[in-house]
Design a protein around this motif. Structure first.
Motif, PDB file in Angstrom:
ATOM      1  N   ASP A  99      26.665  36.275  49.220  1.00 54.64           N
ATOM      2  CA  ASP A  99      27.590  35.629  50.256  1.00 54.64           C
ATOM      3  C   ASP A  99      28.819  35.839  50.187  1.00 54.64           C
ATOM      4  OD1 ASP A  99      27.569  34.065  47.997  1.00 54.64           O
ATOM      5  OD2 ASP A  99      27.349  31.956  48.776  1.00 54.64           O
ATOM      6  N   LEU A 100      29.319  35.733  48.777  1.00 53.36           N
ATOM      7  CA  LEU A 100      30.638  36.076  48.449  1.00 53.36           C
ATOM      8  C   LEU A 100      31.178  37.464  48.907  1.00 53.36           C
ATOM      9  CD1 LEU A 100      33.558  34.810  47.224  1.00 53.36           C
ATOM     10  CD2 LEU A 100      32.410  35.511  44.918  1.00 53.36           C
ATOM     11  N   GLN A 101      30.286  38.115  48.503  1.00 52.20           N
ATOM     12  CA  GLN A 101      30.529  39.752  49.174  1.00 52.20           C
ATOM     13  C   GLN A 101      30.657  39.782  50.646  1.00 52.20           C
ATOM     14  OE1 GLN A 101      26.955  41.302  46.989  1.00 52.20           O
ATOM     15  NE2 GLN A 101      28.278  42.470  45.749  1.00 52.20           N
ATOM     16  N   ARG A 102      29.626  39.236  51.165  1.00 47.75           N
ATOM     17  CA  ARG A 102      29.925  39.351  52.862  1.00 47.75           C
ATOM     18  C   ARG A 102      31.379  38.597  53.348  1.00 47.75           C
ATOM     19  NH1 ARG A 102      24.501  37.649  52.336  1.00 47.75           N
ATOM     20  NH2 ARG A 102      24.985  35.471  52.686  1.00 47.75           N
ATOM     21  N   ALA A 103      31.584  37.449  52.458  1.00 47.32           N
ATOM     22  CA  ALA A 103      32.754  36.991  53.121  1.00 47.32           C
ATOM     23  C   ALA A 103      33.884  37.948  52.686  1.00 47.32           C
ATOM     24  CB  ALA A 103      33.149  35.665  52.322  1.00 47.32           C
ATOM     25  N   PHE A 104      33.948  38.556  51.719  1.00 45.72           N
ATOM     26  CA  PHE A 104      35.013  39.571  51.420  1.00 45.72           C
ATOM     27  C   PHE A 104      35.011  40.740  52.566  1.00 45.72           C
ATOM     28  CE2 PHE A 104      36.200  37.738  47.539  1.00 45.72           C
ATOM     29  CZ  PHE A 104      37.072  38.145  47.040  1.00 45.72           C
ATOM     30  N   THR A 105      33.836  41.078  53.020  1.00 49.68           N
ATOM     31  CA  THR A 105      33.799  42.029  54.154  1.00 49.68           C
ATOM     32  C   THR A 105      34.495  41.531  55.397  1.00 49.68           C
ATOM     33  OG1 THR A 105      31.916  43.230  52.778  1.00 49.68           O
ATOM     34  CG2 THR A 105      32.126  43.652  55.041  1.00 49.68           C
ATOM     35  N   GLU A 106      33.716  40.233  55.598  1.00 46.07           N
ATOM     36  CA  GLU A 106      34.330  39.632  56.970  1.00 46.07           C
ATOM     37  C   GLU A 106      35.728  39.453  57.162  1.00 46.07           C
ATOM     38  OE1 GLU A 106      31.586  36.266  56.982  1.00 46.07           O
ATOM     39  OE2 GLU A 106      29.906  37.321  57.220  1.00 46.07           O
ATOM     40  N   HIS A 107      36.408  39.130  56.111  1.00 48.07           N
ATOM     41  CA  HIS A 107      37.706  38.751  56.146  1.00 48.07           C
ATOM     42  C   HIS A 107      38.560  39.948  55.678  1.00 48.07           C
ATOM     43  CE1 HIS A 107      37.711  34.281  56.728  1.00 48.07           C
ATOM     44  NE2 HIS A 107      36.280  34.514  56.196  1.00 48.07           N
ATOM     45  N   HIS A 108      38.064  41.168  55.514  1.00 46.40           N
ATOM     46  CA  HIS A 108      38.787  42.262  55.070  1.00 46.40           C
ATOM     47  C   HIS A 108      39.621  42.194  53.769  1.00 46.40           C
ATOM     48  CE1 HIS A 108      37.559  43.923  59.244  1.00 46.40           C
ATOM     49  NE2 HIS A 108      38.094  42.750  59.553  1.00 46.40           N
ATOM     50  N   ALA A 109      38.671  41.698  52.892  1.00 45.81           N
ATOM     51  CA  ALA A 109      39.562  41.409  51.425  1.00 45.81           C
ATOM     52  C   ALA A 109      39.427  42.540  50.726  1.00 45.81           C
ATOM     53  CB  ALA A 109      39.023  39.934  51.008  1.00 45.81           C
ATOM     54  N   LEU A 110      38.993  43.653  51.031  1.00 42.02           N
ATOM     55  CA  LEU A 110      38.629  44.663  50.098  1.00 42.02           C
ATOM     56  C   LEU A 110      39.565  45.740  50.891  1.00 42.02           C
ATOM     57  CD1 LEU A 110      35.433  44.848  52.088  1.00 42.02           C
ATOM     58  CD2 LEU A 110      35.122  44.309  49.533  1.00 42.02           C
ATOM     59  N   GLN A 111      40.550  46.354  50.217  1.00 42.10           N
ATOM     60  CA  GLN A 111      41.206  47.335  50.479  1.00 42.10           C
ATOM     61  C   GLN A 111      40.994  48.450  49.820  1.00 42.10           C
ATOM     62  OE1 GLN A 111      45.383  46.275  51.677  1.00 42.10           O
ATOM     63  NE2 GLN A 111      44.994  44.219  52.164  1.00 42.10           N
ATOM     64  N   CYS A 112      41.430  48.909  48.955  1.00 40.14           N
ATOM     65  CA  CYS A 112      41.106  50.291  48.340  1.00 40.14           C
ATOM     66  C   CYS A 112      39.681  49.747  47.359  1.00 40.14           C
ATOM     67  CB  CYS A 112      42.195  50.598  47.212  1.00 40.14           C
ATOM     68  SG  CYS A 112      42.339  50.087  45.807  1.00 40.14           S
ATOM     69  N   GLY A 113      39.491  48.929  47.229  1.00 42.60           N
ATOM     70  CA  GLY A 113      38.369  48.350  46.539  1.00 42.60           C
ATOM     71  C   GLY A 113      38.304  48.414  45.193  1.00 42.60           C
ATOM     72  N   PHE A 114      39.211  48.888  44.462  1.00 43.39           N
ATOM     73  CA  PHE A 114      39.436  49.035  43.004  1.00 43.39           C
ATOM     74  C   PHE A 114      39.395  47.466  42.419  1.00 43.39           C
ATOM     75  CE2 PHE A 114      41.123  49.556  38.806  1.00 43.39           C
ATOM     76  CZ  PHE A 114      40.338  50.456  37.901  1.00 43.39           C
ATOM     77  N   CYS A 115      40.254  46.913  42.840  1.00 38.79           N
ATOM     78  CA  CYS A 115      40.241  45.380  42.197  1.00 38.79           C
ATOM     79  C   CYS A 115      39.080  44.465  42.672  1.00 38.79           C
ATOM     80  CB  CYS A 115      41.770  44.796  42.312  1.00 38.79           C
ATOM     81  SG  CYS A 115      41.848  44.402  44.288  1.00 38.79           S
ATOM     82  N   THR A 116      38.424  44.762  43.636  1.00 35.17           N
ATOM     83  CA  THR A 116      37.543  43.785  44.399  1.00 35.17           C
ATOM     84  C   THR A 116      36.412  43.433  43.344  1.00 35.17           C
ATOM     85  OG1 THR A 116      37.755  44.891  46.354  1.00 35.17           O
ATOM     86  CG2 THR A 116      35.956  43.570  46.201  1.00 35.17           C
ATOM     87  N   PRO A 117      35.733  44.098  42.348  1.00 37.03           N
ATOM     88  CA  PRO A 117      34.759  43.722  41.361  1.00 37.03           C
ATOM     89  C   PRO A 117      35.193  42.393  40.554  1.00 37.03           C
ATOM     90  CG  PRO A 117      34.317  45.826  41.576  1.00 37.03           C
ATOM     91  CD  PRO A 117      35.614  45.393  42.309  1.00 37.03           C
ATOM     92  N   GLY A 118      36.384  42.745  40.131  1.00 35.26           N
ATOM     93  CA  GLY A 118      37.153  41.668  39.328  1.00 35.26           C
ATOM     94  C   GLY A 118      37.418  40.460  40.018  1.00 35.26           C
ATOM     95  N   PHE A 119      37.732  40.413  41.259  1.00 28.96           N
ATOM     96  CA  PHE A 119      38.053  39.476  42.134  1.00 28.96           C
ATOM     97  C   PHE A 119      37.001  38.371  42.426  1.00 28.96           C
ATOM     98  CE2 PHE A 119      42.375  41.276  43.367  1.00 28.96           C
ATOM     99  CZ  PHE A 119      43.192  39.969  42.974  1.00 28.96           C
ATOM    100  N   LEU A 120      35.906  39.583  42.779  1.00 30.29           N
ATOM    101  CA  LEU A 120      34.439  38.780  43.191  1.00 30.29           C
ATOM    102  C   LEU A 120      33.890  37.923  41.686  1.00 30.29           C
ATOM    103  CD1 LEU A 120      32.878  41.796  44.918  1.00 30.29           C
ATOM    104  CD2 LEU A 120      33.449  39.485  45.937  1.00 30.29           C
ATOM    105  N   MET A 121      34.109  38.409  40.699  1.00 29.31           N
ATOM    106  CA  MET A 121      33.634  37.859  39.602  1.00 29.31           C
ATOM    107  C   MET A 121      34.438  36.530  39.182  1.00 29.31           C
ATOM    108  SD  MET A 121      30.977  39.178  39.478  1.00 29.31           S
ATOM    109  CE  MET A 121      30.012  38.331  37.933  1.00 29.31           C
ATOM    110  N   LEU A 122      35.982  36.737  39.417  1.00 32.48           N
ATOM    111  CA  LEU A 122      36.600  35.635  39.199  1.00 32.48           C
ATOM    112  C   LEU A 122      36.367  34.498  40.005  1.00 32.48           C
ATOM    113  CD1 LEU A 122      39.480  34.577  37.692  1.00 32.48           C
ATOM    114  CD2 LEU A 122      40.706  35.636  39.796  1.00 32.48           C
ATOM    115  N   ALA A 123      36.203  34.759  41.519  1.00 33.19           N
ATOM    116  CA  ALA A 123      35.907  33.979  42.355  1.00 33.19           C
ATOM    117  C   ALA A 123      34.631  33.199  42.078  1.00 33.19           C
ATOM    118  CB  ALA A 123      35.693  34.422  43.794  1.00 33.19           C
TER     119      ALA A 123
END
Length: 177
Positions: A99-123
């Motif tokens: 669900d968190l990954q889907r929300a990131f996709t729906e809100h275009h919260a992944l740009q280059c994607g490098f930082c995304t795993p860290g943000f996902l786990m923090l969240a």
């Protein structure tokens, strides 16, 4: 898993619990958790950024709390439950977005994607502790990680949306007061 019969003097046998699975590995005492995850266990979703604990790309959950895997020795993880971004998936084999990954996709919260795993786990760790977090609280928490693509607003929106959906789901199950 093969049995390790000879242990070099500069290495120790570690037993790590990662994403619900027990792993044994020989590692130097100075081996960081991020290196053990990536190089020894093949869990490459956890990224190595600054190696100083500043950027947050290596964020994993340790006993449910966000932690910088570049600042932690693998030996310190023994006896603790480690969760990486690979554990966020759903469905058979975790191959569907959580669900968190889907929300990131729906809100275009992944740009280059490098930082995304860290943000996902923090969240993920933050929402487990604060499911009723406000946008202001979310904004303050995500400031702990760095995004060079300046995607913070969409990241905040994605986390807030996921939190709202999780709260609604709990209410639908009759657990709201």
């Amino acid at each position: 898993m093969s049995e390790i019969t000879h242990q070099p003097p500069d290495q120790q046998l570690l037993s790590l619990s990662v994403n619900g699975e027990r792993h044994e590995l020989l590692a130097e005492s100075r081996r960081t958790l991020v290196d053990a995850l990536r190089h020894d266990l093949g869990l490459t979703g956890t990224h190595v950024g600054c190696e100083h604990g500043i950027c947050g790309a290596c964020t994993v959950l340790v006993d449910g709390a966000p932690a910088r895997a570049c600042l932690m020795f693998a030996a310190q993880a023994e006896g603790r439950e480690i969760r990486t971004v690979e554990a966020l998936g759903e469905g058979p084999g975790g191959r569907e977005l959580g669900d968190l990954q889907r929300a990131f996709t729906e809100h275009h919260a992944l740009q280059c994607g490098f930082c995304t795993p860290g943000f996902l786990m923090l969240a993920e760790g933050f929402l487990a502790e604060r499911p009723d977090a406000t946008k202001e609280e979310i904004r303050e928490v995500v400031a702990a990680n760095l995004c060079r693509c300046t995607g913070y607003q969409t990241i905040v929106e994605a986390i807030d949306d996921c939190a709202a959906r999780r709260r609604a789901s709990v209410c639908e199950e009759g657990s709201c007061g």
